[in-house]
Scaffold this motif. Structure first.
Motif, PDB file in Angstrom:
ATOM      1  N   ALA A  30       0.829  -1.210   0.000  1.00  0.00           N
ATOM      2  CA  ALA A  30       0.000   0.000   0.000  1.00  0.00           C
ATOM      3  C   ALA A  30       0.860   1.255   0.000  1.00  0.00           C
ATOM      4  CB  ALA A  30      -0.935  -0.011   1.208  1.00  0.00           C
ATOM      5  N   LYS A  31       0.625   2.102  -0.982  1.00  0.00           N
ATOM      6  CA  LYS A  31       1.361   3.366  -1.087  1.00  0.00           C
ATOM      7  C   LYS A  31       0.419   4.554  -1.266  1.00  0.00           C
ATOM      8  CE  LYS A  31       5.311   1.181  -0.960  1.00  0.00           C
ATOM      9  NZ  LYS A  31       6.175   1.268   0.243  1.00  0.00           N
ATOM     10  N   THR A  32      -0.626   4.344  -2.030  1.00  0.00           N
ATOM     11  CA  THR A  32      -1.533   5.447  -2.305  1.00  0.00           C
ATOM     12  C   THR A  32      -2.518   5.635  -1.155  1.00  0.00           C
ATOM     13  OG1 THR A  32      -3.159   4.031  -3.402  1.00  0.00           O
ATOM     14  CG2 THR A  32      -1.369   4.924  -4.764  1.00  0.00           C
ATOM     15  N   LYS A  33      -3.200   6.759  -1.176  1.00  0.00           N
ATOM     16  CA  LYS A  33      -4.180   7.070  -0.147  1.00  0.00           C
ATOM     17  C   LYS A  33      -5.297   6.038  -0.138  1.00  0.00           C
ATOM     18  CE  LYS A  33      -6.119   9.885   2.884  1.00  0.00           C
ATOM     19  NZ  LYS A  33      -5.514  10.164   4.202  1.00  0.00           N
ATOM     20  N   GLN A  34      -5.741   5.611  -1.330  1.00  0.00           N
ATOM     21  CA  GLN A  34      -6.832   4.652  -1.406  1.00  0.00           C
ATOM     22  C   GLN A  34      -6.409   3.289  -0.849  1.00  0.00           C
ATOM     23  OE1 GLN A  34      -5.831   6.641  -3.816  1.00  0.00           O
ATOM     24  NE2 GLN A  34      -7.619   8.004  -4.097  1.00  0.00           N
ATOM     25  N   ASP A  35      -5.171   2.883  -1.154  1.00  0.00           N
ATOM     26  CA  ASP A  35      -4.681   1.599  -0.644  1.00  0.00           C
ATOM     27  C   ASP A  35      -4.547   1.619   0.874  1.00  0.00           C
ATOM     28  OD1 ASP A  35      -4.622   0.601  -3.171  1.00  0.00           O
ATOM     29  OD2 ASP A  35      -2.464   0.930  -3.470  1.00  0.00           O
ATOM     30  N   LEU A  36      -4.075   2.739   1.390  1.00  0.00           N
ATOM     31  CA  LEU A  36      -3.923   2.847   2.846  1.00  0.00           C
ATOM     32  C   LEU A  36      -5.283   2.779   3.544  1.00  0.00           C
ATOM     33  CD1 LEU A  36      -1.201   5.669   3.064  1.00  0.00           C
ATOM     34  CD2 LEU A  36      -0.887   3.215   3.427  1.00  0.00           C
ATOM     35  N   GLN A  37      -6.263   3.426   2.953  1.00  0.00           N
ATOM     36  CA  GLN A  37      -7.606   3.374   3.545  1.00  0.00           C
ATOM     37  C   GLN A  37      -8.195   1.974   3.448  1.00  0.00           C
ATOM     38  OE1 GLN A  37      -9.840   6.417   1.543  1.00  0.00           O
ATOM     39  NE2 GLN A  37      -8.927   8.102   2.741  1.00  0.00           N
ATOM     40  N   LEU A  38      -7.951   1.301   2.325  1.00  0.00           N
ATOM     41  CA  LEU A  38      -8.438  -0.065   2.165  1.00  0.00           C
ATOM     42  C   LEU A  38      -7.756  -1.010   3.155  1.00  0.00           C
ATOM     43  CD1 LEU A  38     -10.352  -1.840   0.558  1.00  0.00           C
ATOM     44  CD2 LEU A  38      -8.528  -2.184  -1.140  1.00  0.00           C
ATOM     45  N   ARG A  39      -6.455  -0.773   3.384  1.00  0.00           N
ATOM     46  CA  ARG A  39      -5.728  -1.559   4.392  1.00  0.00           C
ATOM     47  C   ARG A  39      -6.371  -1.394   5.766  1.00  0.00           C
ATOM     48  NH1 ARG A  39      -0.315   1.150   6.137  1.00  0.00           N
ATOM     49  NH2 ARG A  39      -1.965   2.477   7.014  1.00  0.00           N
ATOM     50  N   ASN A  40      -6.713  -0.198   6.124  1.00  0.00           N
ATOM     51  CA  ASN A  40      -7.345   0.053   7.422  1.00  0.00           C
ATOM     52  C   ASN A  40      -8.737  -0.570   7.492  1.00  0.00           C
ATOM     53  OD1 ASN A  40      -5.060   1.487   7.986  1.00  0.00           O
ATOM     54  ND2 ASN A  40      -6.036   3.504   8.070  1.00  0.00           N
ATOM     55  N   ASP A  41      -9.441  -0.615   6.349  1.00  0.00           N
ATOM     56  CA  ASP A  41     -10.750  -1.264   6.338  1.00  0.00           C
ATOM     57  C   ASP A  41     -10.609  -2.762   6.592  1.00  0.00           C
ATOM     58  OD1 ASP A  41     -11.924   1.156   5.822  1.00  0.00           O
ATOM     59  OD2 ASP A  41     -12.038   0.845   3.646  1.00  0.00           O
ATOM     60  N   VAL A  42      -9.583  -3.365   5.989  1.00  0.00           N
ATOM     61  CA  VAL A  42      -9.338  -4.784   6.237  1.00  0.00           C
ATOM     62  C   VAL A  42      -9.018  -5.011   7.714  1.00  0.00           C
ATOM     63  CG1 VAL A  42      -7.813  -6.733   5.698  1.00  0.00           C
ATOM     64  CG2 VAL A  42      -8.570  -5.197   3.868  1.00  0.00           C
ATOM     65  N   MET A  43      -8.278  -4.092   8.319  1.00  0.00           N
ATOM     66  CA  MET A  43      -7.954  -4.210   9.738  1.00  0.00           C
ATOM     67  C   MET A  43      -9.209  -4.062  10.601  1.00  0.00           C
ATOM     68  SD  MET A  43      -5.573  -4.836  11.834  1.00  0.00           S
ATOM     69  CE  MET A  43      -6.309  -5.312  13.375  1.00  0.00           C
ATOM     70  N   SER A  44     -10.138  -3.226  10.163  1.00  0.00           N
ATOM     71  CA  SER A  44     -11.400  -3.089  10.904  1.00  0.00           C
ATOM     72  C   SER A  44     -12.199  -4.384  10.864  1.00  0.00           C
ATOM     73  CB  SER A  44     -12.232  -1.943  10.320  1.00  0.00           C
ATOM     74  OG  SER A  44     -11.545  -0.715  10.423  1.00  0.00           O
ATOM     75  N   VAL A  45     -12.191  -5.057   9.693  1.00  0.00           N
ATOM     76  CA  VAL A  45     -12.878  -6.350   9.595  1.00  0.00           C
ATOM     77  C   VAL A  45     -12.189  -7.368  10.504  1.00  0.00           C
ATOM     78  CG1 VAL A  45     -13.466  -8.235   8.030  1.00  0.00           C
ATOM     79  CG2 VAL A  45     -13.676  -5.869   7.257  1.00  0.00           C
TER      80      VAL A  45
END
Length: 651
Positions: A30-45
């Motif tokens: 993850a490098k872009t803003k969208q990837d970072l947010q998606l990474r955090n969403d996976v962590m929330s799950v």
């Protein structure tokens, strides 16, 4: 689908592995803003999975390890291949990821295997990196607001994790770090706390949030009972630092500060409970602060601010920090009257604990006079207060009593509704306490009996008749309780079909007869007290009626005298009769002196006199130029020129 089946699907190894692979990909790529947010969403799950699926195979697939590596990335250096290409930066997405990972890991630390992985990856070390004054900086240059949030969450995480891994806690110098942070938080210097997030509640522009969680971590550590850890804390000045905290917030009414005070008193209780030297360190200042907390206004109990917890902590501190070692000082400062005041005004849920502390203190005979001389609202004595608590307790239990609190059923003088409706179970374990034994701990009656026993059942201050009736029952509480236990023994033998031998049967029968006779005697005594009071009330009523009758007799005499006076002034014949009666009485009252048989007596009464009262020798008349008094009166010269009246003598 069915929501109840969702956790079962999440717990499968396939689902966990897929989630693990996705998270690893975003962590490394993850490098872009969208990837970072998606990474955090996976962590929330993942966090939801941790919360609702405790049986998920997170350890087997390596999910715990990568979470621990992410959680410690900025504080602990690692060469693990999983972290290749990942670096925690001071940006909002990484900041949110760190908080999410910490929350997920602390939810799993109760399991030994998972906790060991966290320890191996340095999670305890990473958390301790934030246990220091905020003047220091972290390895990653977080903003002051971010650092404060991470610091408070680290302290909250250590509250759960530190008691489970004391060895790593001591290796990380946890005691020293916490003491230094505690002293910094008590410092009066200005500090611009941001008060963000759940953990920063109430900490805006203050250090209260740091102090709150530092005290909570200390409480969790000392509650483990590890003597080495506790002794190390005391050697570093824990007790003195906690006394400073109590002095700092002693006059506070802020909920967070009241919570800090409650936890501080709990720490002192745990630390001082088994060590006399630590009780000495608690000393004068501690006793004075404790008395101040016990003197809380009763109106604050129901405010919901936390005074209830503070009082419970203070009462607990009496047992642990005052008893035996500081008891003399506690008595000198008026501790017993303060506790009795608290017992009178505190909610029913606290009365048992306060009474227990009082009972513990009265083991010293010098405390008993303080109890006897206490006076509450309306000059209520301690004996009356204890008897009133007894009645309230029996009313809550449903014990059978009449309106005057006289026992109704002599066969069960102490049993409440629950105990009467229960049945003895067959083949019960010998170690299982019966209801008669559990009753001693479930209510205050045993403590009230013990308190009155120490005060003494004789030579008590004057109490009401109702209190005397209740006191007759309390005085025999121990005998009745022993009778209850023997009754349960007999029932258990009958349920188990056990027949005692002849001598035992006779002994059991004698015990039953003795208890029954005792109950009947107590009931007769109660009735005698009530009858004696009725006789006293009857005598008082008669005396009251006599007083009323006397008052009416005086009124009748005055009325008769007034009527006679009116008749004499309005009827001449009545006046003559009254005159004759007066003359007759005057003649009868004269005594004839000896040697006066041949003497001549002259009548001194005036024939034309129209008065029926005895007249004196002098009368006063107004001064006038022409005398208006007829003969045979004679006007005497004036005694003094300044007088406005003259004295006339009757010849």
């Amino acid at each position: 689908g069915n929501p109840e089946k969702v956790p079962d699907r999440f717990e499968t190894m396939t689902c966990v592995k897929s989630l693990y692979a996705t998270f690893c990909h975003f962590v490394q790529k993850a490098k872009t803003k969208q990837d970072l947010q998606l990474r955090n969403d996976v962590m929330s799950v993942t966090q939801v999975l941790v919360s609702h699926c405790p049986k998920a195979h997170l350890l087997e697939c390596g999910f715990i390890k990568i979470l621990a590596l992410v959680a410690t990335n900025s504080e602990v250096k690692t060469t693990d291949e999983l972290m290749k290409g990942f670096s925690m930066k001071p940006q909002n997405d990484d900041f949110e990821l760190k908080k999410l990972v910490w929350t997920a890991l602390i939810g799993l630390c109760e399991k030994d295997a998972m906790r060991q992985v966290m320890i191996d990856e340095g999670l305890v070390t990473a958390l301790f990196d934030y246990v220091k004054p905020n003047d220091s900086v972290c390895s990653v240059e977080w903003t002051s607001a971010q650092y404060e949030e991470l610091q408070l969450q680290a302290l909250s995480s250590l509250e759960t994790l530190a008691p489970l891994c004391l060895e790593e806690y001591m290796k990380g110098h946890g005691n020293t770090r916490l003491i230094l942070l505690l002293e910094w938080a008590c410092n009066q210097c200005d500090f611009g706390g941001h008060g963000n997030s759940f953990f920063g509640e109430g900490g805006y522009q203050t250090r209260r949030a740091q102090l709150r969680y530092t005290v909570r971590v200390l409480l969790a550590v000392v509650r483990t009972g590890n003597e080495n850890v506790v002794q190390d804390l005391c050697d570093q000045g824990l007790i003195d630092s906690l006394i400073v905290v109590l002095k700092k917030y002693k006059d506070s009414d802020v909920p967070i500060e009241l919570g800090i005070l409650s936890n501080t008193l709990l720490i002192l209780s745990v630390v001082c409970e088994t060590d006399s030297h630590r009780k000495e360190m608690f000393g004068d200042e501690g006793v004075d602060l404790l008395l101040k907390f016990l003197s809380v206004d009763s109106d604050k109990f129901s405010t919901g601010l936390g005074y209830h917890k503070l009082l419970l902590s203070a009462v607990n501190a009496i047992w642990c920090c005052v008893s035996f070692m500081n008891q003399d000082l506690f008595l000198e400062r008026g501790g017993i009257p303060t506790l009795l005041d608290l017992l009178e005004k505190c909610p029913p849920s606290m009365q048992n604990l306060v009474l227990g502390a009082l009972l513990d203190l009265t083991e010293d005979p010098r405390a008993v006079p303080h109890v006897v001389t206490w006076r509450g609202k309306g000059q209520k004595t301690a004996v009356s207060l204890l008897i009133e608590l007894w009645r309230q307790e029996e009313q809550a239990m449903g014990v059978k009593r009449d309106g005057n609190h006289i026992m109704i059923d002599p066969t069960s003088p102490l049993q409440g509704i629950e105990q009467q409706m229960s049945e003895v179970s067959a083949h019960a374990l010998s170690s299982t306490p019966t209801l008669a034994i559990l009753d001693v701990a479930d209510n205050m009656r045993a403590k009230i009996y013990a308190m009155l026993y120490r005060i003494g059942f004789q030579n008590l201050p004057p109490i009401s008749t109702k209190d005397q009736i209740t006191l007759a029952l309390i005085e025999n509480y121990l005998d009745f309780k022993v009778g209850e236990v023997w009754g349960e023994i007999i029932e258990e033998l009958q349920v188990d079909n056990v027949t005692p031998i002849k001598s035992d049967r006779e002994a059991l029968r004698d015990i039953q007869n003795i208890i029954t006779a005792k109950s009947a005697a107590v009931k007769r005594h109660q009735l005698e007290i009530l009858e004696r009071e009725c006789q006293v009330e009857l005598e008082d009523e008669k005396e009251c009626y006599q007083q009323i009758k006397f008052n009416f007799k005086q009124w009748e005499q005055q009325n008769t005298s007034r009527i006679n006076f009116i008749n004499k002034t309005s009827d001449y014949e009545t006046l003559q009769i009254s005159k004759q009666r007066q003359s007759s009485l005057a003649e009868k009252s004269r005594q004839e002196p000896p040697g006066t048989a041949d003497t001549v007596e002259h009548n001194t009464l005036l024939k034309m006199l129209t008065t029926t009262v005895h007249s004196g020798r002098h009368i006063n008349v107004p001064l006038s130029d022409t005398p208006s008094i007829a003969s045979p009166h004679k006007i005497l010269p004036a005694i003094s020129p300044s007088r406005q009246e003259r004295s006339v003598v009757t010849q």
